[in-house]
Design a protein around this motif. Structure first.
Motif, mmCIF file in Angstrom:
data_model
loop_
_atom_site.group_PDB
_atom_site.id
_atom_site.type_symbol
_atom_site.label_atom_id
_atom_site.label_comp_id
_atom_site.label_asym_id
_atom_site.label_seq_id
_atom_site.Cartn_x
_atom_site.Cartn_y
_atom_site.Cartn_z
ATOM 1 N N THR A 155 -10.428 -6.542 -4.763
ATOM 2 C CA THR A 155 -10.736 -7.800 -5.438
ATOM 3 C C THR A 155 -12.245 -7.883 -5.628
ATOM 4 O O THR A 155 -12.998 -8.118 -4.687
ATOM 5 C CB THR A 155 -10.271 -9.007 -4.605
ATOM 6 O OG1 THR A 155 -8.862 -8.888 -4.359
ATOM 7 C CG2 THR A 155 -10.525 -10.303 -5.354
ATOM 8 N N ILE A 156 -12.678 -7.641 -6.856
ATOM 9 C CA ILE A 156 -14.096 -7.734 -7.198
ATOM 10 C C ILE A 156 -14.234 -8.443 -8.533
ATOM 11 O O ILE A 156 -13.343 -8.359 -9.381
ATOM 12 C CB ILE A 156 -14.771 -6.345 -7.272
ATOM 13 C CG1 ILE A 156 -14.052 -5.438 -8.278
ATOM 14 C CG2 ILE A 156 -14.845 -5.701 -5.905
ATOM 15 C CD1 ILE A 156 -14.738 -4.091 -8.498
ATOM 16 N N PRO A 157 -15.342 -9.148 -8.761
ATOM 17 C CA PRO A 157 -15.540 -9.832 -10.040
ATOM 18 C C PRO A 157 -15.937 -8.853 -11.133
ATOM 19 O O PRO A 157 -16.269 -7.694 -10.865
ATOM 20 C CB PRO A 157 -16.677 -10.806 -9.737
ATOM 21 C CG PRO A 157 -17.444 -10.141 -8.637
ATOM 22 C CD PRO A 157 -16.428 -9.423 -7.803
ATOM 23 N N SER A 158 -15.900 -9.327 -12.364
ATOM 24 C CA SER A 158 -16.317 -8.499 -13.494
ATOM 25 C C SER A 158 -17.827 -8.370 -13.527
ATOM 26 O O SER A 158 -18.555 -9.330 -13.281
ATOM 27 C CB SER A 158 -15.823 -9.139 -14.804
ATOM 28 O OG SER A 158 -16.369 -8.459 -15.921
ATOM 29 N N ASN A 162 -20.959 1.509 -12.153
ATOM 30 C CA ASN A 162 -21.766 0.340 -11.801
ATOM 31 C C ASN A 162 -20.905 -0.798 -11.276
ATOM 32 O O ASN A 162 -21.226 -1.433 -10.271
ATOM 33 C CB ASN A 162 -22.567 -0.140 -13.018
ATOM 34 C CG ASN A 162 -23.869 0.606 -13.211
ATOM 35 O OD1 ASN A 162 -24.942 0.012 -13.218
ATOM 36 N ND2 ASN A 162 -23.800 1.915 -13.383
ATOM 37 N N THR A 163 -19.792 -1.059 -11.962
ATOM 38 C CA THR A 163 -18.901 -2.142 -11.548
ATOM 39 C C THR A 163 -18.321 -1.861 -10.168
ATOM 40 O O THR A 163 -18.345 -2.722 -9.280
ATOM 41 C CB THR A 163 -17.756 -2.317 -12.561
ATOM 42 O OG1 THR A 163 -18.304 -2.601 -13.849
ATOM 43 C CG2 THR A 163 -16.832 -3.456 -12.148
ATOM 44 N N ALA A 164 -17.788 -0.660 -9.995
ATOM 45 C CA ALA A 164 -17.152 -0.309 -8.724
ATOM 46 C C ALA A 164 -18.123 -0.433 -7.559
ATOM 47 O O ALA A 164 -17.771 -0.982 -6.505
ATOM 48 C CB ALA A 164 -16.603 1.114 -8.796
ATOM 49 N N ILE A 165 -19.325 0.039 -7.742
ATOM 50 C CA ILE A 165 -20.284 0.093 -6.628
ATOM 51 C C ILE A 165 -20.987 -1.242 -6.406
ATOM 52 O O ILE A 165 -20.982 -1.791 -5.297
ATOM 53 C CB ILE A 165 -21.311 1.213 -6.882
ATOM 54 C CG1 ILE A 165 -20.602 2.571 -6.873
ATOM 55 C CG2 ILE A 165 -22.421 1.173 -5.841
ATOM 56 C CD1 ILE A 165 -21.426 3.703 -7.418
ATOM 57 N N ILE A 166 -21.579 -1.784 -7.451
ATOM 58 C CA ILE A 166 -22.377 -3.004 -7.293
ATOM 59 C C ILE A 166 -21.510 -4.209 -6.964
ATOM 60 O O ILE A 166 -21.819 -4.990 -6.045
ATOM 61 C CB ILE A 166 -23.212 -3.258 -8.564
ATOM 62 C CG1 ILE A 166 -24.235 -2.126 -8.744
ATOM 63 C CG2 ILE A 166 -23.909 -4.614 -8.487
ATOM 64 C CD1 ILE A 166 -24.995 -2.169 -10.061
ATOM 65 N N GLU A 167 -20.401 -4.352 -7.677
ATOM 66 C CA GLU A 167 -19.553 -5.516 -7.426
ATOM 67 C C GLU A 167 -18.841 -5.426 -6.075
ATOM 68 O O GLU A 167 -18.631 -6.443 -5.412
ATOM 69 C CB GLU A 167 -18.554 -5.701 -8.566
ATOM 70 C CG GLU A 167 -19.194 -6.047 -9.902
ATOM 71 C CD GLU A 167 -20.096 -7.274 -9.820
ATOM 72 O OE1 GLU A 167 -19.776 -8.227 -9.067
ATOM 73 O OE2 GLU A 167 -21.135 -7.285 -10.498
ATOM 74 N N THR A 168 -18.490 -4.228 -5.652
ATOM 75 C CA THR A 168 -17.905 -4.077 -4.312
ATOM 76 C C THR A 168 -18.917 -4.467 -3.247
ATOM 77 O O THR A 168 -18.589 -5.176 -2.281
ATOM 78 C CB THR A 168 -17.449 -2.625 -4.078
ATOM 79 O OG1 THR A 168 -16.320 -2.335 -4.916
ATOM 80 C CG2 THR A 168 -17.036 -2.410 -2.623
#
Length: 371
Positions: free
Chosen positions: A207-210, A64-70
């Protein structure tokens, strides 16, 4: 969990109670374990720096983090993403959510082996493609994707390359530098570590947020107090699966596959393999189509005999929806979708257990076919 992993987790839980973010002695004690564990895990995938490893609650959060935040971090560069039709739900549902937010997603098809075409990937890439998410190995049929070739193709574009390596990490060697991987997701329990823990590898260019908002833990990349005992146990599990052990387990699981297939054939059972038996595949997963035998009847009878199998991913086993993996491979009208079972093996399984499965399954199928 494996014995040494449980021992490590129990010892740390008993002796170390500090918060790794605290500056006092007990906090520094916890921090030392956190740093050491991060180093062990970073080394296992050949990162450039230890701090490219971010501990999470598991594969789902990492995906979820990798995909949505990217997607949101790079939306001004483009709104096109690429994935495959057989990804885990953690990837597919993240993509579906982004489609509601104005992003466009291309779902690459797979063949009957459960593999994509590299030509399809090249053709799908566009100037506005910001992320390609393709799993390292499939959780239902064991097909592996050619990470190195995919990484090279994506590296020549504007996109970042993310791989869901939950099924593959701990069974095959992964080198994020050689494979040109920008983001990688894992889950500790897949290699006999604790559940509800994993990590997200984020390359130095990412560089992506948490996704999780709160404190400044994990160098401000994932809020929440670190679970030091579980992380130490994760590192111990990683230590136990060096390259030699990975090869040993793959060979052992391949033997289990052969034993099941040969045993069922000798007993005259009418079945086919979903995907293929290949040395290149993940060997801990075997998916079989038992013709004219509904999988719900098979599941019930096997469970009554102490045999735990599934009709798809464990994460969707409670669902009445057909396997999206088999649907993508064979089409929505294929009888395989309602007549297939997924067998998965672990390090504690034995050849005798495989023989027992053959014996029970053969009796069940023959009984069902007499009805």
């Amino acid at each position: 969990m494996a014995g040494p992993v449980i021992e490590k987790m129990t010892a740390v839980m008993s002796e170390v109670f500090g918060n790794a973010s605290s500056t006092h002695y007990f906090g520094r004690q916890a921090r030392a374990i956190l740093d050491s564990s991060r180093h062990t895990i970073a080394r296992s995938i050949n990162t450039k720096k230890d701090d490219e490893i971010v501990f999470t609650s598991g594969g789902t959060e990492s995906d979820n983090t990798a995909i949505i935040e990217t997607a949101f971090a790079r939306r001004n560069e483009g709104r096109h993403l690429i994935t495959t039709a057989i990804e885990h739900e953690a990837v597919l549902k993240s993509m579906a959510y982004l489609e509601t937010q104005g992003f466009e997603v291309t779902y690459l098809p797979v063949d009957t082996r459960g593999k994509i075409s590299l030509a399809d990937l090249r053709n799908a890439l566009r100037d506005d493609t910001i992320l390609v998410s393709i799993m390292a190995g499939n959780n239902e049929v064991g097909s592996r994707m050619p990470l190195r070739e995919i990484g090279q193709i994506v590296a020549d574009s504007n996109a970042w390359f993310h791989t869901d390596a939950v099924q593959a990490y701990g069974l095959i060697d992964i080198d994020v530098q050689a494979d040109k991987i920008d983001l990688l997701s894992t889950s500790a329990h897949k290699l006999n570590g604790p559940k509800f823990l994993g990590f997200l590898y984020r390359g130095e260019n990412v560089t992506i947020p948490s996704l999780i908002k709160g404190g400044d833990q994990e160098l401000k990349r994932r809020a929440g107090t670190e679970n030091i005992p579980a992380i130490a146990a994760f590192a111990k599990a990683v230590e136990l699966v060096d390259s030699k052990e990975k090869a040993k387990r793959q060979k052992k699981y391949a033997g289990f596959k052969e034993r099941l297939v040969n045993g069922l054939s000798k007993n005259g059972i009418d079945f086919e393999i979903n995907g293929e038996l290949s040395e290149d595949n993940l060997q801990h997963v075997l998916n079989l189509w038992f013709k004219d035998c509904p999988h719900d009847a098979l599941l019930t009878n096997l469970d009554l005999n102490g045999i735990a199998v599934s009709a798809g991913s464990a994460c969707t086993a409670g669902s009445v929806e057909p396997s999206h993996v088999l649907t993508a491979m064979y089409g929505k009208d294929s009888p395989r979708i309602e007549e297939s079972l997924r067998f998965s093996f672990g390090s504690e399984n034995t050849a005798a257990e495989m023989d027992y499965v053959v014996e029970v399954l053969s009796k069940v199928i023959k009984r069902l076919k007499k009805r």
